[in-house]
Design a protein around this motif. Structure first.
Motif, PDB file in Angstrom:
ATOM      1  N   LEU A 278       0.846  -1.057   0.185  1.00  0.00           N
ATOM      2  CA  LEU A 278      -0.078  -0.276   0.368  1.00  0.00           C
ATOM      3  C   LEU A 278       0.669   1.414   0.302  1.00  0.00           C
ATOM      4  CD1 LEU A 278      -2.401  -0.806   2.724  1.00  0.00           C
ATOM      5  CD2 LEU A 278      -2.933  -1.564  -0.213  1.00  0.00           C
ATOM      6  N   VAL A 279       0.170   2.525  -0.355  1.00  0.00           N
ATOM      7  CA  VAL A 279       1.133   3.395  -0.621  1.00  0.00           C
ATOM      8  C   VAL A 279       0.872   4.582   0.530  1.00  0.00           C
ATOM      9  CG1 VAL A 279       0.908   5.696  -2.073  1.00  0.00           C
ATOM     10  CG2 VAL A 279       0.835   3.582  -3.366  1.00  0.00           C
ATOM     11  N   GLY A 280       1.880   5.140   1.449  1.00  0.00           N
ATOM     12  CA  GLY A 280       1.710   6.169   2.391  1.00  0.00           C
ATOM     13  C   GLY A 280       2.048   5.358   3.613  1.00  0.00           C
ATOM     14  N   ARG A 317      -9.236   4.513  -2.657  1.00  0.00           N
ATOM     15  CA  ARG A 317      -8.713   4.605  -1.155  1.00  0.00           C
ATOM     16  C   ARG A 317      -6.970   4.435  -1.334  1.00  0.00           C
ATOM     17  NH1 ARG A 317     -13.532   3.113  -0.740  1.00  0.00           N
ATOM     18  NH2 ARG A 317     -14.246   3.926   1.833  1.00  0.00           N
ATOM     19  N   MET A 318      -6.258   4.839  -1.824  1.00  0.00           N
ATOM     20  CA  MET A 318      -4.551   5.380  -2.508  1.00  0.00           C
ATOM     21  C   MET A 318      -4.140   4.148  -3.301  1.00  0.00           C
ATOM     22  SD  MET A 318      -3.156   7.610  -0.640  1.00  0.00           S
ATOM     23  CE  MET A 318      -1.622   6.754  -0.755  1.00  0.00           C
ATOM     24  N   GLY A 326       4.892   6.274 -18.175  1.00  0.00           N
ATOM     25  CA  GLY A 326       6.115   6.476 -16.929  1.00  0.00           C
ATOM     26  C   GLY A 326       4.641   7.528 -16.477  1.00  0.00           C
ATOM     27  N   VAL A 327       3.925   8.337 -15.687  1.00  0.00           N
ATOM     28  CA  VAL A 327       3.312   8.667 -15.069  1.00  0.00           C
ATOM     29  C   VAL A 327       2.570   7.816 -14.234  1.00  0.00           C
ATOM     30  CG1 VAL A 327       1.222   9.850 -14.493  1.00  0.00           C
ATOM     31  CG2 VAL A 327       2.849  10.521 -17.070  1.00  0.00           C
ATOM     32  N   THR A 328       2.629   7.747 -12.475  1.00  0.00           N
ATOM     33  CA  THR A 328       2.393   7.264 -11.915  1.00  0.00           C
ATOM     34  C   THR A 328       0.476   8.624 -11.023  1.00  0.00           C
ATOM     35  OG1 THR A 328       4.210   6.934 -11.113  1.00  0.00           O
ATOM     36  CG2 THR A 328       2.697   6.363  -9.626  1.00  0.00           C
ATOM     37  N   LEU A 329      -0.284   7.174 -11.130  1.00  0.00           N
ATOM     38  CA  LEU A 329      -1.430   8.099 -10.799  1.00  0.00           C
ATOM     39  C   LEU A 329      -1.832   7.470  -9.676  1.00  0.00           C
ATOM     40  CD1 LEU A 329      -3.688  10.381 -10.384  1.00  0.00           C
ATOM     41  CD2 LEU A 329      -4.700   7.757 -11.654  1.00  0.00           C
ATOM     42  N   ILE A 330      -2.189   8.441  -7.838  1.00  0.00           N
ATOM     43  CA  ILE A 330      -2.071   7.773  -7.149  1.00  0.00           C
ATOM     44  C   ILE A 330      -4.178   8.557  -6.831  1.00  0.00           C
ATOM     45  CG2 ILE A 330      -2.127   7.976  -4.352  1.00  0.00           C
ATOM     46  CD1 ILE A 330       0.685   8.842  -4.475  1.00  0.00           C
ATOM     47  N   ASP A 331      -5.016   7.208  -6.592  1.00  0.00           N
ATOM     48  CA  ASP A 331      -6.689   7.719  -6.675  1.00  0.00           C
ATOM     49  C   ASP A 331      -6.890   7.777  -5.478  1.00  0.00           C
ATOM     50  OD1 ASP A 331      -8.565   8.043  -7.043  1.00  0.00           O
ATOM     51  OD2 ASP A 331      -9.164   6.896  -8.666  1.00  0.00           O
ATOM     52  N   ASP A 332      -6.991   8.262  -4.853  1.00  0.00           N
ATOM     53  CA  ASP A 332      -7.519   8.786  -2.752  1.00  0.00           C
ATOM     54  C   ASP A 332      -8.987   9.770  -3.201  1.00  0.00           C
ATOM     55  OD1 ASP A 332      -7.224   7.455  -0.932  1.00  0.00           O
ATOM     56  OD2 ASP A 332      -6.390   9.505   0.514  1.00  0.00           O
TER      57      ASP A 332
END
Length: 447
Positions: A278-280, A317-318, A326-332
């Motif tokens: 998980l991210v964060g 959630r994250m 190479g774009v990174t998306l965090i969908d929170d």
């Protein structure tokens, strides 16, 4: 759900049966007819803009065999005066029948409830059959719907319990007294409803006060308002967090290139490494809460760590996605308040890449603090992001707080256009807002 005939359900809720009382409900109850399962019960509400009773045929086609509602439908119907009260009464009755073999855990807090509920569900599922709430089903309807998914095989039931006013959680614990009460934090979510953090703490404390006899409170050692809830119970208490005195402590926390935490969970007599997918960094404390609740339920620390290593979170959630170039998306994008926004911005800053772009929408229900908190989040964002994109009227003060790095856009369409025109290779994009902003539409458009 346990098998019940319509006659049995009518007796439980005090309703009038219109149709064959021998019809048996064998599948869970639903509020959306499209999500009915074969043998299920459709609970119909007559709302201001739509009447669920009109969708009984839709529920029938999906598999529902009966309706619980306030008027007859084309399906066998248990007619009641108050569908909400009847749904709750049915849920309480079903769980009471299962109680001898069932451990119930409740999770609350101003932020992190759903993530921790998901993590605790993973921990307990590793030990025995577990039912956990879908998404953020945490209110007077979502909790009983989750309760009704339990059956004779269920050994753990994980309920997320939210509140918008004092008394909400007490009403939920009246349906079922939890054996384990997890309180994460006392923040600013729904501040406009509560009026003060003291009132929020009172509301969250209702989960501890509602514990079953000898139930265990699992409290955040890093939040003084939560630690003070120790006084609300005479039963056992376990604490978790970063503090040295926590019973389940997070140690040696590091993040990888995608912002995923690795750390050690340590107790007085055990320690184990954990690597979360998980991210964060904030997820480490959520994981400690889940592990502490797992200990209260009899799940060893090493077994909890193994389950946490493969856990996943509810939608929006994250969520980490790799896009083109190479774009990174965090969908929170599910929800936001000042504390959760800062945690998400910290996660954005921890990910390796090119520019960091924070796409932020409005944070609702902050009351008199709304303007100051939106501006403060913008000020904080510039310490974590290269560009701060504020979307919608409610978020304009975020752009003001971000100063020269702030971009104010009118709506989601404008945000999508701006991002498509400005994203470059290896950029990292965070999308975060209260649910009403629907910034998931921006994330979906990018993906």
């Amino acid at each position: 759900m346990i098998q019940l005939s319509l006659s049995e359900i009518a007796a439980v809720v005090g309703g009038t049966l219109k149709g064959d009382g021998a019809v048996t409900v064998t599948a869970p109850a639903v509020l959306d007819g499209r999500k009915a399962e074969p043998g299920g019960l459709f609970v119909a509400f007559a709302g201001e803009h739509a009447d669920g009773h009109d969708y009984a045929d839709q529920a029938r086609l999906a598999g529902a065999v009966a309706v619980l509602g306030s008027r007859p439908t084309l399906l066998p119907t248990i007619v009641v005066e108050d569908a909400q009260a009847s749904l709750q009464a049915l849920a309480a009755d079903v769980v009471a029948r299962l109680r001898d073999g069932l451990t119930v855990a409740g999770v609350t807090g101003s932020q992190g409830k759903t993530s921790t509920k998901d993590l605790l569900g993973a921990v307990l599922s590793s030990a025995a059959p577990t039912i956990a709430a879908f998404g953020s089903h945490n209110n007077e309807l979502g909790v009983p719907i989750t309760m009704l998914r339990a059956d004779a095989a269920t050994r753990f039931l994980v309920l997320e319990m939210g509140a918008r006013r004092v008394g909400d959680i007490a009403a939920l614990t009246d349906l079922v007294a939890p054996d384990i009460a997890v309180v994460l934090n006392v923040g600013q979510a729904h501040l406009s409803h509560f009026g003060s953090r003291a009132a929020i703490a009172q509301a969250k404390g209702e989960l501890v006060q509602g514990l079953a006899p000898d139930g265990t409170a699992v409290l955040n050692a890093d939040d003084p308002r939560v630690v003070a809830m120790r006084a609300l119970t005479d039963g056992p208490v376990l604490t978790f967090g970063l503090a040295d005195h926590a019973d389940v402590r997070v140690r040696d926390l590091t993040l990888d290139a995608l912002g995923r935490p690795s750390f050690t969970l340590r107790t007085a007599d055990a320690s184990t490494p954990v690597a979360l997918p998980l991210v964060g960094a904030h997820q480490a404390v959520n994981a400690a809460a889940a592990a502490a609740a797992g200990l209260a339920a009899g799940v060893p620390l090493d077994a909890a760590a193994a389950a946490l290593a493969t856990a996943s979170l509810s939608k929006w959630r994250m969520e980490l996605r790799e896009l083109a170039d190479g774009v990174t998306l965090i969908d929170d994008s599910y929800n936001a308040n000042p504390d959760s926004a800062r945690a998400a911005l910290d996660a954005l800053a921890a990910i390796d890449g090119g520019r960091r772009i924070a796409v932020l929408g409005g944070m609702l229900e902050l009351g008199d603090e709304s303007e100051a908190e939106h501006r403060a989040v913008g000020e904080y964002a510039v310490s974590r992001a290269d560009v701060v994109v504020a979307v919608g009227k409610a978020a304009r003060l975020i752009a003001d707080g971000a100063g020269t790095r702030g971009v104010a856009l009118a709506d989601n369409d404008a945000a999508v256009d701006w991002l498509r025109g400005n994203l470059a290779a290896r950029d990292v994009v965070l999308v975060k807002a209260s649910r009403e902003a629907r910034l998931d539409e921006v994330a979906a458009a990018l993906a």
